[in-house]
Scaffold this motif. Structure first.
Motif, PDB file in Angstrom:
ATOM      1  N   ARG A 171     -34.961 -14.738  38.093  1.00 19.25           N
ATOM      2  CA  ARG A 171     -35.189 -13.418  38.680  1.00 19.25           C
ATOM      3  C   ARG A 171     -34.349 -13.231  39.935  1.00 19.25           C
ATOM      4  N   ASP A 172     -34.371 -14.205  40.805  1.00 17.03           N
ATOM      5  CA  ASP A 172     -33.635 -14.092  42.061  1.00 17.03           C
ATOM      6  C   ASP A 172     -32.138 -13.982  41.821  1.00 17.03           C
ATOM      7  N   ALA A 173     -31.648 -14.712  40.822  1.00 14.49           N
ATOM      8  CA  ALA A 173     -30.222 -14.622  40.486  1.00 14.49           C
ATOM      9  C   ALA A 173     -29.871 -13.219  39.990  1.00 14.49           C
ATOM     10  N   LEU A 174     -30.766 -12.631  39.206  1.00 13.58           N
ATOM     11  CA  LEU A 174     -30.534 -11.258  38.735  1.00 13.58           C
ATOM     12  C   LEU A 174     -30.506 -10.274  39.904  1.00 13.58           C
ATOM     13  N   PHE A 175     -31.396 -10.435  40.855  1.00 17.83           N
ATOM     14  CA  PHE A 175     -31.409  -9.548  42.018  1.00 17.83           C
ATOM     15  C   PHE A 175     -30.116  -9.704  42.827  1.00 17.83           C
ATOM     16  N   ARG A 176     -29.626 -10.934  42.944  1.00 21.60           N
ATOM     17  CA  ARG A 176     -28.390 -11.152  43.700  1.00 21.60           C
ATOM     18  C   ARG A 176     -27.176 -10.588  42.975  1.00 21.60           C
ATOM     19  N   ALA A 177     -27.277 -10.426  41.658  1.00 24.79           N
ATOM     20  CA  ALA A 177     -26.136  -9.953  40.866  1.00 24.79           C
ATOM     21  C   ALA A 177     -26.127  -8.445  40.650  1.00 24.79           C
TER      22      ALA A 177
END
Length: 410
Positions: free
Chosen positions: A372-378
């Motif tokens: 989830r956090d990686a998606l938010f950063r992307a």
């Protein structure tokens, strides 16, 4: 086309924008609205570059600027502790406007409605005009039946009557409305009443197990924020005839007990009397029948998690106006089909993203959090295709590179 008449059913953002665009091309257009007065419900709205660049072409840029603000950044936060998960710059260094060629506008819905209405020729909108049905007539056109027992006809009929469209089942033979399993509480709050809120000039998502809060600034002075607090209840919507149900302020606050003070402060800053069910549409087989066509939420109602509902309606309006006023000699029905075949793939792609995001905003602590956090950063690299798109140019045949194959599932 200019000698033909267009009737728009519904005086929402998409219908009003279409009427303005057509009038600027000399088309005879009327907007029929069932309400007896225009009193926009809801709170604030975000207009992204894919919407504001089009509205600016109608000369509405200065009015939008006078009533809106540019959020500084997009921030994703942990709902409990408030820690930043990811952030993306917007207004700083004029990044967003430079990147996408137009601004972001945080504006109150009532102000946007007023801007659009004032841009129309007097007498365009007919209030208290409730459509009750359509009948197809010989020659492949439709007649409109109204609550006052009158019948009228038009060369083109545009259903901009929202996700609860009366016209859509007549056009498609089905009604693809889907309840998302989530509902929301919304409002507008003065920033001065939110002492615990960090970064009040930013768009912020506070995320957690089974719920999230989205808020962003509206108005020219960053004086207010508008918010939507979303929870995963009720699992089944109890009344299909009513999409807003009575509630209490405690109903709105209870799912967020123990969250960061900024969250509970914002939700509790005003009384809550209604819970809004969040509904969307599944893919439709067509958007037109005879001389009738769908526009906006009636064609592609989506969840609000990317703020694209109004922007996609504006895109529809410009694409349809461009195609209807093209001097190519094709009959209206053929133009309507060209419009929806152009618009459907893009709208369905945005729809799909809104449903996927609905899930990721509500991930509980556990093994999926890093993803989830990686998606938010992307977000900054994954979503430019939403903001850079120019619907008017696409309709004019100048740019078709961002139209993927239609989505078939959510």
């Amino acid at each position: 086309m200019r000698e033909e008449k267009v009737t728009v059913v519904g005086a929402g953002i998409g219908g009003l924008t279409l009427a303005i665009a057509l009038q600027r091309q000399g088309v005879d257009v009327e907007v029929c609205e069932q309400a007896r007065e225009l009193d926009e419900i809801g709170a604030g709205i975000g207009l992204f570059a894919n919407g504001t660049r089009l509205l600016a072409r109608l000369g509405l840029g200065p009015a939008l600027d006078a009533h809106s603000c540019d959020p500084t950044e997009v921030i994703f936060r942990d709902g409990l502790g408030g820690a930043r998960i990811a952030s993306h710059v917007l207004a700083e260094g004029d990044w967003y406007r430079t990147e996408f060629g137009s601004r972001y506008s945080g504006i109150h819905r009532k102000d946007l409605q007023r801007i659009l209405v004032d841009a129309l020729e007097p007498g365009t909108i007919r209030l208290g005009r409730r459509l009750t049905g359509l009948t197809e007539e010989p020659g492949g056109t439709a007649a409109m039946h109204w609550a006052d027992d009158t019948v009228s006809r038009s060369d083109v009929i545009v259903a901009a009557d929202g996700i609860r469209s009366l016209v859509r089942p007549w056009v498609t033979g089905t009604d693809a409305v889907r309840y998302s399993g989530t509902s929301g509480f919304r409002g507008v709050v003065r920033v001065a009443d939110l002492p615990s809120l960090p970064d009040p000039r930013a768009i912020q998502y506070w995320v957690g197990d089974g719920a999230h809060l989205l808020h962003f600034p509206i108005g020219p002075d960053y004086e207010y924020v508008t918010f939507l607090a979303v929870v995963e209840s009720p699992k089944q919507w109890p009344d299909p005839e009513r999409w807003r149900l009575p509630c209490t302020t405690e109903d709105a606050l209870a799912p967020f007990r123990g969250w960061h003070p900024a969250v509970t402060e914002m939700i509790g800053a005003l009384p809550h009397t209604e819970r809004w069910g969040l509904f969307g549409l599944g893919p439709l087989p067509t958007w037109s029948r005879a001389n009738v066509v769908l526009l906006g939420d009636s064609a592609h109602g989506m969840l609000p998690h990317h703020g694209q509902g109004a922007n996609q309606s504006v895109e529809d309006a410009f694409a349809l106006a461009e195609i209807l006023t093209a001097e190519d000699g094709t009959p209206p029905a053929a133009r309507l089909e060209r419009y929806w075949r152009l618009r459907m793939p893009r709208a369905q792609r945005v729809q799909k993203v809104s449903w996927v995001t609905n899930r990721w905003l509500h991930i509980p602590d556990g093994p999926e959090v890093p993803e989830r956090d990686a998606l938010f950063r992307a977000v900054g690299t994954n979503l430019p295709w939403v903001h850079e798109y120019d619907a008017q140019s696409a309709a004019a045949g100048e740019d078709r590179t961002t139209a993927p194959a239609p989505a078939t599932t959510h």
